[in-house]
Design a protein around this motif. Structure first.
Motif, PDB file in Angstrom:
ATOM      1  N   ARG A  70       4.932  19.226  -7.742  1.00  0.00           N
ATOM      2  CA  ARG A  70       5.830  18.959  -8.878  1.00  0.00           C
ATOM      3  C   ARG A  70       6.079  17.471  -9.081  1.00  0.00           C
ATOM      4  NH1 ARG A  70      11.239  21.247  -7.789  1.00  0.00           N
ATOM      5  NH2 ARG A  70      11.578  20.736  -9.996  1.00  0.00           N
ATOM      6  N   LEU A  71       5.526  16.633  -8.219  1.00  0.00           N
ATOM      7  CA  LEU A  71       5.854  15.218  -8.229  1.00  0.00           C
ATOM      8  C   LEU A  71       4.723  14.377  -8.818  1.00  0.00           C
ATOM      9  CD1 LEU A  71       7.351  14.883  -4.622  1.00  0.00           C
ATOM     10  CD2 LEU A  71       8.554  15.450  -6.750  1.00  0.00           C
ATOM     11  N   THR A  72       5.105  13.298  -9.479  1.00  0.00           N
ATOM     12  CA  THR A  72       4.140  12.308  -9.935  1.00  0.00           C
ATOM     13  C   THR A  72       3.669  11.498  -8.720  1.00  0.00           C
ATOM     14  OG1 THR A  72       5.784  10.576 -10.280  1.00  0.00           O
ATOM     15  CG2 THR A  72       5.394  12.129 -12.105  1.00  0.00           C
ATOM     16  N   PRO A  73       2.571  10.739  -8.856  1.00  0.00           N
ATOM     17  CA  PRO A  73       2.143   9.897  -7.730  1.00  0.00           C
ATOM     18  C   PRO A  73       3.239   8.940  -7.252  1.00  0.00           C
ATOM     19  CG  PRO A  73       0.377  10.074  -9.328  1.00  0.00           C
ATOM     20  CD  PRO A  73       1.576  10.745  -9.937  1.00  0.00           C
ATOM     21  N   GLU A  74       4.004   8.358  -8.178  1.00  0.00           N
ATOM     22  CA  GLU A  74       5.089   7.457  -7.758  1.00  0.00           C
ATOM     23  C   GLU A  74       6.164   8.211  -6.994  1.00  0.00           C
ATOM     24  OE1 GLU A  74       6.287   5.723 -11.466  1.00  0.00           O
ATOM     25  OE2 GLU A  74       5.138   3.890 -11.082  1.00  0.00           O
ATOM     26  N   GLN A  75       6.493   9.408  -7.448  1.00  0.00           N
ATOM     27  CA  GLN A  75       7.500  10.213  -6.765  1.00  0.00           C
ATOM     28  C   GLN A  75       7.013  10.649  -5.392  1.00  0.00           C
ATOM     29  OE1 GLN A  75       8.082  13.231  -9.718  1.00  0.00           O
ATOM     30  NE2 GLN A  75       9.328  11.920 -11.053  1.00  0.00           N
ATOM     31  N   GLN A  76       5.722  10.881  -5.246  1.00  0.00           N
ATOM     32  CA  GLN A  76       5.177  11.218  -3.932  1.00  0.00           C
ATOM     33  C   GLN A  76       5.323  10.051  -2.961  1.00  0.00           C
ATOM     34  OE1 GLN A  76       1.170  12.710  -4.288  1.00  0.00           O
ATOM     35  NE2 GLN A  76       1.779  14.448  -5.565  1.00  0.00           N
ATOM     36  N   ILE A  77       5.159   8.835  -3.464  1.00  0.00           N
ATOM     37  CA  ILE A  77       5.375   7.660  -2.625  1.00  0.00           C
ATOM     38  C   ILE A  77       6.842   7.597  -2.186  1.00  0.00           C
ATOM     39  CG2 ILE A  77       5.465   5.128  -2.644  1.00  0.00           C
ATOM     40  CD1 ILE A  77       2.982   5.217  -4.447  1.00  0.00           C
ATOM     41  N   ASP A  78       7.748   7.867  -3.125  1.00  0.00           N
ATOM     42  CA  ASP A  78       9.176   7.894  -2.780  1.00  0.00           C
ATOM     43  C   ASP A  78       9.444   8.932  -1.696  1.00  0.00           C
ATOM     44  OD1 ASP A  78       9.698   5.955  -4.695  1.00  0.00           O
ATOM     45  OD2 ASP A  78      10.182   7.419  -6.250  1.00  0.00           O
ATOM     46  N   LEU A  79       8.905  10.116  -1.872  1.00  0.00           N
ATOM     47  CA  LEU A  79       9.127  11.182  -0.894  1.00  0.00           C
ATOM     48  C   LEU A  79       8.551  10.803   0.458  1.00  0.00           C
ATOM     49  CD1 LEU A  79      10.019  14.060  -0.142  1.00  0.00           C
ATOM     50  CD2 LEU A  79       7.782  14.856  -0.956  1.00  0.00           C
ATOM     51  N   ASP A  80       7.318  10.318   0.479  1.00  0.00           N
ATOM     52  CA  ASP A  80       6.676   9.989   1.748  1.00  0.00           C
ATOM     53  C   ASP A  80       7.426   8.888   2.495  1.00  0.00           C
ATOM     54  OD1 ASP A  80       4.742  11.877   1.273  1.00  0.00           O
ATOM     55  OD2 ASP A  80       3.265  10.453   0.498  1.00  0.00           O
ATOM     56  N   SER A  81       7.987   7.962   1.751  1.00  0.00           N
ATOM     57  CA  SER A  81       8.720   6.866   2.392  1.00  0.00           C
ATOM     58  C   SER A  81      10.015   7.360   3.025  1.00  0.00           C
ATOM     59  CB  SER A  81       9.009   5.771   1.365  1.00  0.00           C
ATOM     60  OG  SER A  81       7.805   5.244   0.836  1.00  0.00           O
ATOM     61  N   LEU A 114      15.579  -4.450  -5.145  1.00  0.00           N
ATOM     62  CA  LEU A 114      16.933  -4.138  -5.595  1.00  0.00           C
ATOM     63  C   LEU A 114      17.038  -4.132  -7.116  1.00  0.00           C
ATOM     64  CD1 LEU A 114      19.108  -6.144  -3.047  1.00  0.00           C
ATOM     65  CD2 LEU A 114      18.894  -3.668  -3.195  1.00  0.00           C
ATOM     66  N   SER A 115      16.237  -4.957  -7.787  1.00  0.00           N
ATOM     67  CA  SER A 115      16.301  -5.039  -9.242  1.00  0.00           C
ATOM     68  C   SER A 115      15.246  -4.180  -9.928  1.00  0.00           C
ATOM     69  CB  SER A 115      16.152  -6.500  -9.690  1.00  0.00           C
ATOM     70  OG  SER A 115      14.924  -7.040  -9.233  1.00  0.00           O
ATOM     71  N   ASN A 116      14.529  -3.375  -9.175  1.00  0.00           N
ATOM     72  CA  ASN A 116      13.498  -2.497  -9.731  1.00  0.00           C
ATOM     73  C   ASN A 116      14.155  -1.231 -10.277  1.00  0.00           C
ATOM     74  OD1 ASN A 116      11.399  -0.627 -10.153  1.00  0.00           O
ATOM     75  ND2 ASN A 116      10.165  -1.498  -8.501  1.00  0.00           N
ATOM     76  N   THR A 117      14.211  -1.089 -11.592  1.00  0.00           N
ATOM     77  CA  THR A 117      14.946   0.022 -12.196  1.00  0.00           C
ATOM     78  C   THR A 117      14.260   1.367 -12.002  1.00  0.00           C
ATOM     79  OG1 THR A 117      13.873  -0.465 -14.318  1.00  0.00           O
ATOM     80  CG2 THR A 117      16.055  -1.429 -13.923  1.00  0.00           C
ATOM     81  N   ARG A 118      12.978   1.370 -11.634  1.00  0.00           N
ATOM     82  CA  ARG A 118      12.314   2.648 -11.417  1.00  0.00           C
ATOM     83  C   ARG A 118      12.654   3.246 -10.057  1.00  0.00           C
ATOM     84  NH1 ARG A 118       9.281   5.737  -8.936  1.00  0.00           N
ATOM     85  NH2 ARG A 118       8.882   4.212  -7.290  1.00  0.00           N
ATOM     86  N   LEU A 119      12.864   2.387  -9.074  1.00  0.00           N
ATOM     87  CA  LEU A 119      13.067   2.887  -7.719  1.00  0.00           C
ATOM     88  C   LEU A 119      14.382   3.640  -7.577  1.00  0.00           C
ATOM     89  CD1 LEU A 119      11.967  -0.033  -5.362  1.00  0.00           C
ATOM     90  CD2 LEU A 119      10.750   2.099  -5.798  1.00  0.00           C
ATOM     91  N   PRO A 120      14.350   4.812  -6.942  1.00  0.00           N
ATOM     92  CA  PRO A 120      15.606   5.479  -6.580  1.00  0.00           C
ATOM     93  C   PRO A 120      16.401   4.571  -5.636  1.00  0.00           C
ATOM     94  CG  PRO A 120      13.729   6.938  -6.262  1.00  0.00           C
ATOM     95  CD  PRO A 120      13.175   5.575  -6.502  1.00  0.00           C
ATOM     96  N   LEU A 121      17.707   4.667  -5.693  1.00  0.00           N
ATOM     97  CA  LEU A 121      18.534   3.781  -4.884  1.00  0.00           C
ATOM     98  C   LEU A 121      18.272   3.961  -3.392  1.00  0.00           C
ATOM     99  CD1 LEU A 121      20.576   1.576  -5.421  1.00  0.00           C
ATOM    100  CD2 LEU A 121      22.371   3.237  -4.984  1.00  0.00           C
ATOM    101  N   ILE A 122      17.947   5.156  -2.991  1.00  0.00           N
ATOM    102  CA  ILE A 122      17.658   5.388  -1.575  1.00  0.00           C
ATOM    103  C   ILE A 122      16.439   4.590  -1.128  1.00  0.00           C
ATOM    104  CG2 ILE A 122      16.135   7.408  -1.886  1.00  0.00           C
ATOM    105  CD1 ILE A 122      17.570   8.662   0.530  1.00  0.00           C
ATOM    106  N   ARG A 123      15.547   4.306  -2.070  1.00  0.00           N
ATOM    107  CA  ARG A 123      14.367   3.506  -1.768  1.00  0.00           C
ATOM    108  C   ARG A 123      14.670   2.016  -1.821  1.00  0.00           C
ATOM    109  NH1 ARG A 123       9.624   4.092  -2.761  1.00  0.00           N
ATOM    110  NH2 ARG A 123       9.628   2.453  -1.183  1.00  0.00           N
ATOM    111  N   LYS A 124      15.530   1.627  -2.737  1.00  0.00           N
ATOM    112  CA  LYS A 124      15.877   0.209  -2.831  1.00  0.00           C
ATOM    113  C   LYS A 124      16.460  -0.313  -1.526  1.00  0.00           C
ATOM    114  CE  LYS A 124      17.313   0.436  -7.725  1.00  0.00           C
ATOM    115  NZ  LYS A 124      16.429  -0.528  -8.378  1.00  0.00           N
TER     116      LYS A 124
END
Length: 603
Positions: free
Chosen positions: A99-110, A446-456
């Protein structure tokens, strides 16, 4: 660098909208299936770490109660946190990746990597945090006795009477934290987990520095000055003094007594191999900090090979300058003792050194647009490590800015021994800790608006330190040493230092080196002073594995760039490369390689 924790109130989108500007593209992006889960994880993380909420300016609104609290350091809380981490890991592993985009998969894996590492480290019934997993709850680098005074002095703003009241409540909580960690020290000692004698000596020395009457206590003075500056009641200073004398000092005395008891039976062995399950702890810590699966033997060999190559280059540069006698390390040691490269050993000289670093930071910032498409808007500055913490502090480190920019990104230099910092060493470390190093990378995240805060706000030493080491290389490539050839030698000896760290860290914890052997290795190989080498070795003793993350991470950034150059040829663009490897915030090194491969394939 320090761990940063923050909080997501409600949903990821709602908090990002209130704390950071969002582009129209980000505002119109569909919600991620991960948002509710990440929101829950961040909520729990903040409740566990009120200090993190304050550090990022997120102890407001529904979370304003956290402004008067500190983290629970008790054995019960540690057990509860471990159970919560296991439950969080189960929720993350249940996510349907399809269900995840490639970017979201990176977020999840991290985020998955962080939780899996925490669960693995949590299997050991001892330890705390000191720039990564540490086998010891309290040491010269770990423990609330040093972190909380610095936190209250630099992070807790005093603008209103409510802020001052919250400060007093945190002073009371500080006493409770001290006692909780003292109890954990007793438990560790009963399980034969005792820091080396030289580590306890440093720890006791720092505790003695903290243990002053209220009239001389920094914590009391910070509140007194802050309240006076805002025209608040003078009673705040009196109340802080009473809490210090009646609650904090007795708790500190109990911790000092426990540390002395442990010192009486401490041995001189430096590595974690001596501890129960120490042979298992080291590979777990090495994996957590480097985000690789390399064995201690492989890391050791990698360090030796890298040091040989860098040493040859340093030798060639020194010969160009006419320095031909002795090993490269001996030549650099002699240059480091030359008074013309040193600032005066005085308070004025230390102030000059900090001013010099701030000048270098400003100079390189002007050149960064040539190699970066985007720069962080945050302010950055260099400061001195507080003198009370110098004995056990790292030589230099960075603290990220607050999310709202009200507090700048900070680079700290330990100037206890000014002779450890010739100008050519200060320069490359400023680039490493400041720009384009840690502050560039963390500011962009920190200023990357795409990143979820948990990733920032999450981090990986392999990525963060690897980038900072790459930043040293980049500074050379954009001409910062063109009129400073000795500065280039300082950059190369810093690279050599990180290669030697891989050798020394594995030497201490896997090959059973003594502290003295490790110190001698640094002095011989790279010309360190014994005091500087000793401070570094002491750091590795309480923070196993982290020292190896720098050069291992750097090698990945360089490998991706060289691979891209080979495939793309004239189409290779340095700005595009930087944008690609920085686009996703800090990630495990295996994920970074995947990011690089995908970017090269799509270029």
């Amino acid at each position: 660098m320090t761990t940063r924790r923050t909080f997501l109130a409600g949903t990821a989108a709602s908090l990002a909208a209130t704390t950071l500007p969002r582009s129209s593209e980000a505002q119109n992006a569909p919600a991620s299936p991960l948002d509710p889960l990440f929101a829950d994880l961040m909520q729990a993380q903040l409740r566990r770490s009120p200090e993190g909420a304050t550090s990022l300016g997120l102890d407001t609104g529904a979370n304003a109660d956290l402004r008067a609290k500190l983290s629970d350091q008790s054995l019960a809380a540690i057990a509860a946190n471990k159970a919560a981490t296991r439950a969080e890991l189960a929720r993350l592993e249940a996510v349907d990746r399809r269900r995840l985009t490639p970017e979201q998969q990176i977020d999840l894996d991290s985020v998955l990597y962080i939780r899996r590492s925490a669960v693995r480290i949590g299997q050991f019934d001892f330890g705390g945090q000191a720039y990564g997993p540490s086998p010891y709850t309290v040491s010269q680098q770990a423990g609330v006795y040093q972190s909380v005074p610095n936190f209250l002095d630099t992070r807790h703003k005093i603008d209103t009477a409510g802020d001052a009241d919250a400060y007093l409540q945190r002073m009371c909580a500080f006493a409770g934290q001290l006692d909780a960690q003292t109890e954990r020290m007793r438990r560790e000692a009963a399980g034969k987990v005792v820091p080396p004698d030289f580590i306890l000596d440093l720890t006791l020395a720092q505790m003695a520095t903290l243990r002053t009457p209220a009239a001389d206590a920094t914590i009391v003075a910070t509140l007194a000055k802050g309240a006076a500056a805002k025209g608040l009641s003078a009673s705040y200073a009196d109340r802080a003094a009473r809490i210090w004398e009646a609650q904090v000092l007795p708790a500190l005395d109990r911790q000092i007594a426990q540390a002395r008891t442990m010192r009486a039976t401490a041995t001189h062995e430096a590595g974690v191999w001596k501890l129960p399950r120490g042979a298992d702890f080291y590979p777990a810590a090495l994996q957590a900090t480097t985000t690789t699966s390399l064995s201690p033997e492989e890391v050791h060999r990698f360090g030796l090979d890298q040091a040989k190559a860098i040493g040859a280059r340093l030798d060639a540069e020194l010969r160009k300058l006419g320095y031909t006698q002795g090993t490269p390390g001996a030549r650099m040691a002699a240059l480091g003792r030359d008074p013309k490269y040193l600032f005066p050993d005085s308070e004025a000289g230390r102030a000059q050194a900090i001013a010099f670093c701030n000048e270098r930071l400003a100079a390189i910032r002007g050149r960064l647009p040539t190699v970066f498409a985007r720069l962080p808007d945050y302010r950055f500055e260099v400061r001195r490590v507080p003198p009370a913490n110098e004995a056990g502090s790292a030589s230099a480190y960075a603290q990220a800015p607050s999310l709202d920019g009200s507090r700048p990104g900070l680079v700290y230099f330990n100037l206890r021994d000014i002779g450890d910092w010739p100008r050519f060493a200060l320069v490359t470390t400023t680039y490493h800790e400041g720009l384009p190093g840690h502050q560039m990378e963390s500011g962009l995240a920190l200023s990357n608006t795409r990143l979820p805060l948990i990733r920032k706000t999450g981090g990986f030493s392999g990525y963060g330190e690897g980038w900072a080491l790459y930043a040293e290389q980049l500074a050379d490539e954009i001409g910062m040493y063109d009129d400073d050839p000795l500065g280039r030698c300082g950059y190369l000896v810093a690279q050599l230092f990180r290669a030697n760290r891989c050798v020394v860290d594995t030497g201490l914890h896997h090959y059973r080196w003594s502290r003295e052997k490790a110190v001698a290795y640094f002095v011989e190989q790279q010309g360190d002073t014994e005091s500087d080498a000793g401070r570094e070795i002491d750091r590795y003793c309480v923070n196993p594995g982290q020292a190896a993350s720098y050069k291992l991470g750097h090698s990945v950034f360089v490998d991706i760039r060289e691979k891209a150059k080979a495939k793309l040829g004239y189409r290779f663009d340095l700005k595009a490369y930087h944008g690609a490897v920085l686009a996703h915030g800090r990630v495990p090194l295996d994920v970074l390689r995947r990011v690089g491969d995908d970017w090269i394939a799509a270029a």
